[in-house]
Design an enzyme around this catalytic site. Structure first.
Site, PDB file in Angstrom:
ATOM      1  N   HIS A 101       0.838  -1.203   0.000  1.00 55.70           N
ATOM      2  CA  HIS A 101       0.000   0.000   0.000  1.00 55.70           C
ATOM      3  C   HIS A 101       0.874   1.254   0.000  1.00 55.70           C
ATOM      4  CE1 HIS A 101      -3.368   2.652   1.224  1.00 55.70           C
ATOM      5  NE2 HIS A 101      -2.440   3.251   1.969  1.00 55.70           N
ATOM      6  N   GLU A 102       1.922   1.260   0.817  1.00 60.25           N
ATOM      7  CA  GLU A 102       2.808   2.423   0.859  1.00 60.25           C
ATOM      8  C   GLU A 102       3.572   2.588  -0.450  1.00 60.25           C
ATOM      9  OE1 GLU A 102       2.312   4.508   3.072  1.00 60.25           O
ATOM     10  OE2 GLU A 102       1.112   3.186   4.345  1.00 60.25           O
ATOM     11  N   HIS A 105       1.578   4.554  -2.814  1.00 59.58           N
ATOM     12  CA  HIS A 105       1.712   6.011  -2.696  1.00 59.58           C
ATOM     13  C   HIS A 105       2.941   6.512  -3.448  1.00 59.58           C
ATOM     14  CE1 HIS A 105      -1.644   6.617  -0.096  1.00 59.58           C
ATOM     15  NE2 HIS A 105      -1.140   5.936   0.923  1.00 59.58           N
ATOM     16  N   HIS A 109       3.016   9.212  -6.521  1.00 59.43           N
ATOM     17  CA  HIS A 109       3.892  10.383  -6.561  1.00 59.43           C
ATOM     18  C   HIS A 109       4.683  10.420  -7.865  1.00 59.43           C
ATOM     19  CE1 HIS A 109       7.136  12.975  -4.356  1.00 59.43           C
ATOM     20  NE2 HIS A 109       6.336  13.700  -5.108  1.00 59.43           N
TER      21      HIS A 109
END
Length: 231
Positions: A101-102, A105, A109
């Site tokens: 999940h991270e 991100h 970006h």
């Protein structure tokens, strides 16, 4: 004007508080459950994060261990990914889901995902608003200053916008994570079910935060209308 110890507008917050309590309990219990289920491949959260970052051309993003539980996050300011103690070295399905999940991100970006850009852009304003909104509003409430109450409401509106924008950011990161984990074979199809439950439970915490912010805004508007003002 009602006494400060008896504020009938607090009733607006009760459903949001119940939802928040339920969401926090659900994410903690679901994470705890799947933290006890190891993945068949035996890779850790940090291994998964580094492998996925490399796969998507993000090898320069460092993966760091941080203290705490469920404190995992991606920081767009220095392009770093931090995993909590319960995720970094764990080989559980829960840890792998959170780590992916991270990475989602970081992918957002890299691609310039618009909701993430909006969220990052408004963070400084939201930080000021979240700190100043309530003091300004309640000073205005105390002295029946309409201008101060309105300013507090406008500042708090920024907080609500932040939470609304955060929802698609988090949901998209989870969707990316599940697709990548399944596509790379890092988790088997039955293991994906567990990872999805963990990420879905986490998503409810963002939903509850948004509902709470909306309820707080309604409460502030109700207080302003009840008290009125001299400005």
């Amino acid at each position: 004007m009602f006494p400060f110890f008896f504020d009938p507008t607090m009733m607006f917050l009760i459903p949001a508080l119940i939802l928040a309590f339920w969401a926090q309990s659900r994410v903690k219990s679901t994470f705890a459950q799947y933290s006890q289920v190891g993945s068949r491949k035996g890779v850790s959260g940090s291994d998964v994060a580094q492998a996925l970052l490399g796969r998507f051309g993000l090898s320069d993003v460092p993966v760091r261990a941080i203290s705490g539980s469920l404190t995992d996050h991606y920081d767009p300011r220095d392009r770093s990914l931090s995993l909590s103690e319960s995720v970094y070295g764990s080989t559980s399905i829960a840890a792998i889901g959170v780590a992916a999940h991270e990475v989602g991100h970081a992918m957002q970006h890299q691609e310039g995902y618009m909701p993430l850009q909006i969220r990052n852009a408004i963070v400084p304003v939201v930080n000021i608003g979240s700190t100043a909104a309530f003091p300004l509003f309640f000073i205005g409430l105390l002295f029946k200053g309409q201008m101060l109450m309105n300013l507090g409401i406008v500042l708090f509106l920024g907080v609500l916008v932040f939470h609304v924008v955060t929802l698609p950011v988090e949901l998209d990161a989870s969707s990316r994570a599940l697709r990548v984990l399944e596509g790379t074979g890092m988790l088997a199809s039955d293991e994906i079910v567990g990872a999805r439950k963990v990420l879905n439970a986490a998503a409810w915490t963002y939903v509850s935060a948004t509902v709470m912010a909306a309820a707080q805004l309604i409460r502030l508007l109700a207080l302003r209308n009840m008290v009125g003002g001299d400005d």
